[in-house]
Design a protein around this motif. Structure first.
Motif, PDB file in Angstrom:
ATOM      1  N   ASP A  48      17.340 -32.550 -16.956  1.00  0.00           N
ATOM      2  CA  ASP A  48      18.929 -32.710 -16.943  1.00  0.00           C
ATOM      3  C   ASP A  48      19.511 -31.467 -16.531  1.00  0.00           C
ATOM      4  O   ASP A  48      19.447 -30.479 -17.131  1.00  0.00           O
ATOM      5  N   THR A  49      20.382 -31.424 -15.473  1.00  0.00           N
ATOM      6  CA  THR A  49      21.178 -30.345 -15.161  1.00  0.00           C
ATOM      7  C   THR A  49      22.596 -30.746 -14.850  1.00  0.00           C
ATOM      8  O   THR A  49      23.004 -31.726 -15.117  1.00  0.00           O
ATOM      9  N   ALA A  50      23.458 -29.913 -14.104  1.00  0.00           N
ATOM     10  CA  ALA A  50      24.765 -30.193 -13.792  1.00  0.00           C
ATOM     11  C   ALA A  50      25.294 -29.197 -12.911  1.00  0.00           C
ATOM     12  O   ALA A  50      24.713 -27.910 -12.844  1.00  0.00           O
ATOM     13  N   GLU A  51      26.171 -29.450 -11.946  1.00  0.00           N
ATOM     14  CA  GLU A  51      26.715 -28.575 -11.009  1.00  0.00           C
ATOM     15  C   GLU A  51      27.442 -27.231 -11.809  1.00  0.00           C
ATOM     16  O   GLU A  51      27.460 -26.237 -11.324  1.00  0.00           O
ATOM     17  N   MET A  52      27.956 -27.645 -12.868  1.00  0.00           N
ATOM     18  CA  MET A  52      28.729 -26.717 -13.633  1.00  0.00           C
ATOM     19  C   MET A  52      28.056 -25.670 -14.407  1.00  0.00           C
ATOM     20  O   MET A  52      28.619 -24.467 -14.613  1.00  0.00           O
ATOM     21  N   TYR A  53      26.720 -25.991 -14.644  1.00  0.00           N
ATOM     22  CA  TYR A  53      25.792 -25.106 -15.477  1.00  0.00           C
ATOM     23  C   TYR A  53      25.704 -23.854 -14.731  1.00  0.00           C
ATOM     24  O   TYR A  53      25.580 -23.762 -13.386  1.00  0.00           O
ATOM     25  N   PRO A  54      25.224 -22.492 -15.364  1.00  0.00           N
ATOM     26  CA  PRO A  54      25.158 -22.567 -16.846  1.00  0.00           C
ATOM     27  C   PRO A  54      26.442 -22.517 -17.547  1.00  0.00           C
ATOM     28  O   PRO A  54      27.521 -22.492 -16.985  1.00  0.00           O
ATOM     29  N   VAL A  55      26.198 -22.652 -18.731  1.00  0.00           N
ATOM     30  CA  VAL A  55      27.248 -22.448 -19.745  1.00  0.00           C
ATOM     31  C   VAL A  55      27.186 -21.228 -20.629  1.00  0.00           C
ATOM     32  O   VAL A  55      25.893 -20.593 -20.910  1.00  0.00           O
ATOM     33  N   PRO A  56      28.237 -20.612 -20.892  1.00  0.00           N
ATOM     34  CA  PRO A  56      29.618 -20.918 -20.684  1.00  0.00           C
ATOM     35  C   PRO A  56      29.896 -20.988 -19.154  1.00  0.00           C
ATOM     36  O   PRO A  56      29.499 -19.977 -18.531  1.00  0.00           O
ATOM     37  N   PRO A  57      30.684 -21.804 -18.782  1.00  0.00           N
ATOM     38  CA  PRO A  57      31.022 -21.973 -17.183  1.00  0.00           C
ATOM     39  C   PRO A  57      32.001 -20.611 -16.875  1.00  0.00           C
ATOM     40  O   PRO A  57      32.768 -20.424 -17.466  1.00  0.00           O
ATOM     41  N   GLN A  58      31.584 -20.095 -15.668  1.00  0.00           N
ATOM     42  CA  GLN A  58      32.220 -19.048 -15.165  1.00  0.00           C
ATOM     43  C   GLN A  58      31.993 -18.934 -13.522  1.00  0.00           C
ATOM     44  O   GLN A  58      30.765 -19.298 -13.195  1.00  0.00           O
ATOM     45  N   ALA A  59      32.775 -18.438 -12.868  1.00  0.00           N
ATOM     46  CA  ALA A  59      32.891 -18.405 -11.330  1.00  0.00           C
ATOM     47  C   ALA A  59      31.315 -17.712 -10.780  1.00  0.00           C
ATOM     48  O   ALA A  59      30.995 -17.851 -10.205  1.00  0.00           O
ATOM     49  N   GLY A  60      31.141 -16.688 -11.589  1.00  0.00           N
ATOM     50  CA  GLY A  60      30.179 -15.685 -11.090  1.00  0.00           C
ATOM     51  C   GLY A  60      28.678 -16.449 -11.305  1.00  0.00           C
ATOM     52  O   GLY A  60      27.639 -16.024 -10.471  1.00  0.00           O
ATOM     53  N   THR A  61      28.536 -17.493 -12.003  1.00  0.00           N
ATOM     54  CA  THR A  61      27.284 -18.192 -12.471  1.00  0.00           C
ATOM     55  C   THR A  61      27.214 -19.547 -11.934  1.00  0.00           C
ATOM     56  O   THR A  61      26.035 -20.017 -11.935  1.00  0.00           O
ATOM     57  N   ASP A  81       7.024 -35.973  -9.786  1.00  0.00           N
ATOM     58  CA  ASP A  81       6.506 -36.046 -10.835  1.00  0.00           C
ATOM     59  C   ASP A  81       7.605 -36.251 -12.238  1.00  0.00           C
ATOM     60  O   ASP A  81       7.430 -36.406 -13.397  1.00  0.00           O
ATOM     61  N   ILE A  82       8.674 -35.927 -11.858  1.00  0.00           N
ATOM     62  CA  ILE A  82       9.848 -35.898 -12.546  1.00  0.00           C
ATOM     63  C   ILE A  82      10.953 -36.843 -12.278  1.00  0.00           C
ATOM     64  O   ILE A  82      11.193 -37.163 -11.119  1.00  0.00           O
ATOM     65  N   VAL A  83      11.807 -37.271 -13.280  1.00  0.00           N
ATOM     66  CA  VAL A  83      13.046 -37.754 -13.348  1.00  0.00           C
ATOM     67  C   VAL A  83      14.183 -36.695 -13.253  1.00  0.00           C
ATOM     68  O   VAL A  83      14.332 -36.345 -14.288  1.00  0.00           O
ATOM     69  N   LEU A  84      15.035 -36.415 -12.041  1.00  0.00           N
ATOM     70  CA  LEU A  84      15.593 -35.297 -11.798  1.00  0.00           C
ATOM     71  C   LEU A  84      17.187 -36.032 -12.089  1.00  0.00           C
ATOM     72  O   LEU A  84      17.724 -36.902 -11.433  1.00  0.00           O
ATOM     73  N   ALA A  85      18.035 -35.624 -13.247  1.00  0.00           N
ATOM     74  CA  ALA A  85      19.365 -35.804 -13.574  1.00  0.00           C
ATOM     75  C   ALA A  85      20.170 -34.574 -13.094  1.00  0.00           C
ATOM     76  O   ALA A  85      19.855 -33.586 -13.737  1.00  0.00           O
ATOM     77  N   THR A  86      21.294 -34.904 -12.609  1.00  0.00           N
ATOM     78  CA  THR A  86      22.520 -33.798 -12.672  1.00  0.00           C
ATOM     79  C   THR A  86      23.818 -34.632 -12.632  1.00  0.00           C
ATOM     80  O   THR A  86      24.052 -35.926 -13.040  1.00  0.00           O
ATOM     81  N   LYS A  87      24.791 -33.685 -12.871  1.00  0.00           N
ATOM     82  CA  LYS A  87      26.210 -34.483 -12.995  1.00  0.00           C
ATOM     83  C   LYS A  87      27.309 -33.982 -12.101  1.00  0.00           C
ATOM     84  O   LYS A  87      27.333 -32.370 -11.963  1.00  0.00           O
ATOM     85  N   ALA A  88      28.327 -34.597 -11.921  1.00  0.00           N
ATOM     86  CA  ALA A  88      29.563 -34.011 -11.113  1.00  0.00           C
ATOM     87  C   ALA A  88      30.665 -33.701 -12.268  1.00  0.00           C
ATOM     88  O   ALA A  88      30.824 -34.449 -13.039  1.00  0.00           O
ATOM     89  N   ALA A  89      31.279 -32.682 -12.039  1.00  0.00           N
ATOM     90  CA  ALA A  89      32.347 -32.096 -12.954  1.00  0.00           C
ATOM     91  C   ALA A  89      33.534 -33.098 -12.708  1.00  0.00           C
ATOM     92  O   ALA A  89      33.942 -33.272 -11.759  1.00  0.00           O
ATOM     93  N   GLN A  95      38.928 -24.475 -14.301  1.00  0.00           N
ATOM     94  CA  GLN A  95      37.746 -24.124 -13.524  1.00  0.00           C
ATOM     95  C   GLN A  95      38.071 -24.119 -11.944  1.00  0.00           C
ATOM     96  O   GLN A  95      37.561 -24.986 -11.278  1.00  0.00           O
ATOM     97  N   THR A  96      38.807 -23.123 -11.815  1.00  0.00           N
ATOM     98  CA  THR A  96      39.442 -23.131 -10.368  1.00  0.00           C
ATOM     99  C   THR A  96      38.149 -22.799  -9.262  1.00  0.00           C
ATOM    100  O   THR A  96      38.709 -22.951  -8.198  1.00  0.00           O
ATOM    101  N   TRP A  97      37.000 -22.356  -9.696  1.00  0.00           N
ATOM    102  CA  TRP A  97      35.928 -22.014  -8.945  1.00  0.00           C
ATOM    103  C   TRP A  97      35.106 -23.040  -8.350  1.00  0.00           C
ATOM    104  O   TRP A  97      34.225 -23.036  -7.420  1.00  0.00           O
ATOM    105  N   ILE A  98      35.416 -24.484  -9.134  1.00  0.00           N
ATOM    106  CA  ILE A  98      34.740 -25.504  -8.466  1.00  0.00           C
ATOM    107  C   ILE A  98      35.774 -26.433  -7.567  1.00  0.00           C
ATOM    108  O   ILE A  98      36.741 -26.878  -8.085  1.00  0.00           O
ATOM    109  N   ARG A  99      35.428 -26.375  -6.495  1.00  0.00           N
ATOM    110  CA  ARG A  99      36.574 -26.995  -5.326  1.00  0.00           C
ATOM    111  C   ARG A  99      37.812 -26.679  -5.594  1.00  0.00           C
ATOM    112  O   ARG A  99      38.605 -27.702  -5.547  1.00  0.00           O
ATOM    113  N   GLY A 100      37.882 -25.511  -5.807  1.00  0.00           N
ATOM    114  CA  GLY A 100      39.428 -24.976  -5.930  1.00  0.00           C
ATOM    115  C   GLY A 100      40.279 -25.491  -7.127  1.00  0.00           C
ATOM    116  O   GLY A 100      41.442 -25.336  -7.237  1.00  0.00           O
TER     117      GLY A 100
END
Length: 348
Positions: A48-61, A81-89, A95-100
């Motif tokens: 499991d992952t997410a577009e926002m990660y890692p945390v704490p969320p910040q523009a540089g990472t 071999d894996i079930v891959l999950a991710t997430k949309a914020a 969080q101005t760095w995610i799509r403005g």
């Protein structure tokens, strides 16, 4: 390792899921790849992952976690071999760095989020695409009461499902899920899918641990049981608090000491600390570590399809996975419920 079916889908996942939100912040790319290799060796097939990660969320990472998973997939060739999950914020103007800072759960945003995630993950589809938090006003991330005064314009759930339907038909998503959702939200998603012929949510990824059992106390467990929606439990150790390492040593190295208290204040509440002391004493009196007991309890709950664990070292990861083999005696479960009755959801 035991496996469970997700909702009404054809996805079967290990009851332990590797969470990745430390990749790119507390863990290097080499660390991330080592954890992924070890998890796969131990029978974990769910990442499991997410577009926002890692945390704490910040523009540089932002996005680094998905990139690390993507380089591992490219290097190892283990995509099938894996079930891959991710997430949309969902919406968060801070969080101005995610799509403005205009991110939301509409068609333009979801398409942009998914395309970026696929590129970083170096794959052409995700098995489970989740909505990280709702578009509408709902208490999340430590807020525990609904406030009508905070109402805001929101993307209708029908519109969100409509674009997800298009992406499923395009082969970019296999199944969909929600996260940080309420009983009303789950029911509305199911209603819209059934009445409009849109994709049905398979999962809900919500906070669940010894200090935060609202999934039960709000009867989300009944809703999800009757609607065939599987719980993916996140933060089973309450950012490490339930391991009792901070009780034993308030200066112990970890998320609750290396980041400002304002980042996760709910796990620093006095009632959480008091409850943790009692849970730790119960575990140790029964020959268990506090982490083993907290995780084994999550793994054994009838409504938890998979528990999302995170670690910053292979030693931690091993202990967390090993707890899947622990069976808690009835007396320990009774002791847990007694403590819960005294400290009901202090970390919610």
């Amino acid at each position: 390792m035991k496996k469970h079916q997700l909702g009404k889908t054809d996805l079967t996942v290990s009851r332990v899921c590797l969470g990745t939100m430390t990749f790119g912040e507390q863990n290097t790319e080499a660390d991330a790849h080592s954890q992924l290799d070890y998890a796969l060796e131990r029978g974990i097939n769910f990442i499991d992952t997410a577009e926002m990660y890692p945390v704490p969320p910040q523009a540089g990472t932002q996005g680094t976690t998905e990139r690390f998973v993507g380089t591992w997939l490219h290097k190892r060739g283990k995509r099938d071999d894996i079930v891959l999950a991710t997430k949309a914020a969902g919406p968060n103007p801070n969080q101005t760095w995610i799509r403005g800072g205009r991110q939301n759960l509409d068609a333009v945003n979801i398409r942009a989020a998914l395309e970026d995630s696929l590129r970083r993950l170096q794959t052409d589809y995700v098995d489970l695409y989740q909505l990280h938090w709702p578009s509408r006003n709902v208490p999340i991330f430590g807020a525990n009461s609904f406030d009508p005064a905070k109402e805001r314009a929101a993307v209708p759930i029908e519109d969100t499902l409509a674009v997800l339907d298009e992406l499923v038909k395009e082969g970019k998503i296999r199944h969909v899920g929600v996260s940080n959702e309420s009983p009303w939200g789950v029911c509305e998603y199911v209603k819209q899918s059934e009445t409009k012929g849109l994709p049905r949510i398979a999962t809900i990824q919500n906070l669940y641990n010894l200090s935060a059992r609202a999934f039960e106390t709000t009867l989300l467990d009944e809703v999800c049981y009757r609607e065939g929606v599987s719980l993916l439990a996140y933060s089973p150790l309450a950012f490490g608090q339930l391991s009792a390492k901070y009780i034993d040593d308030p200066k112990a190295h970890g998320r609750l000491t290396i980041y400002p208290p304002t980042w996760s204040p709910r796990y620093l509440r006095p009632a959480v600390l008091d409850a943790t002391r009692e849970y730790a004493a119960l575990a140790r009196a029964n020959g268990l570590t506090p982490a083993q007991m907290a995780l084994a309890w999550c793994y054994s709950r009838w409504f938890v399809a998979s528990t999302i664990i995170g670690a910053t070292s292979l030693a931690q990861l091993k202990e967390n996975i090993d707890a899947e083999q622990v069976t808690l005696p009835d007396a320990v479960v009774a002791g847990i419920d007694a403590i819960h009755a005294r400290y009901t959801n202090p970390g919610q």
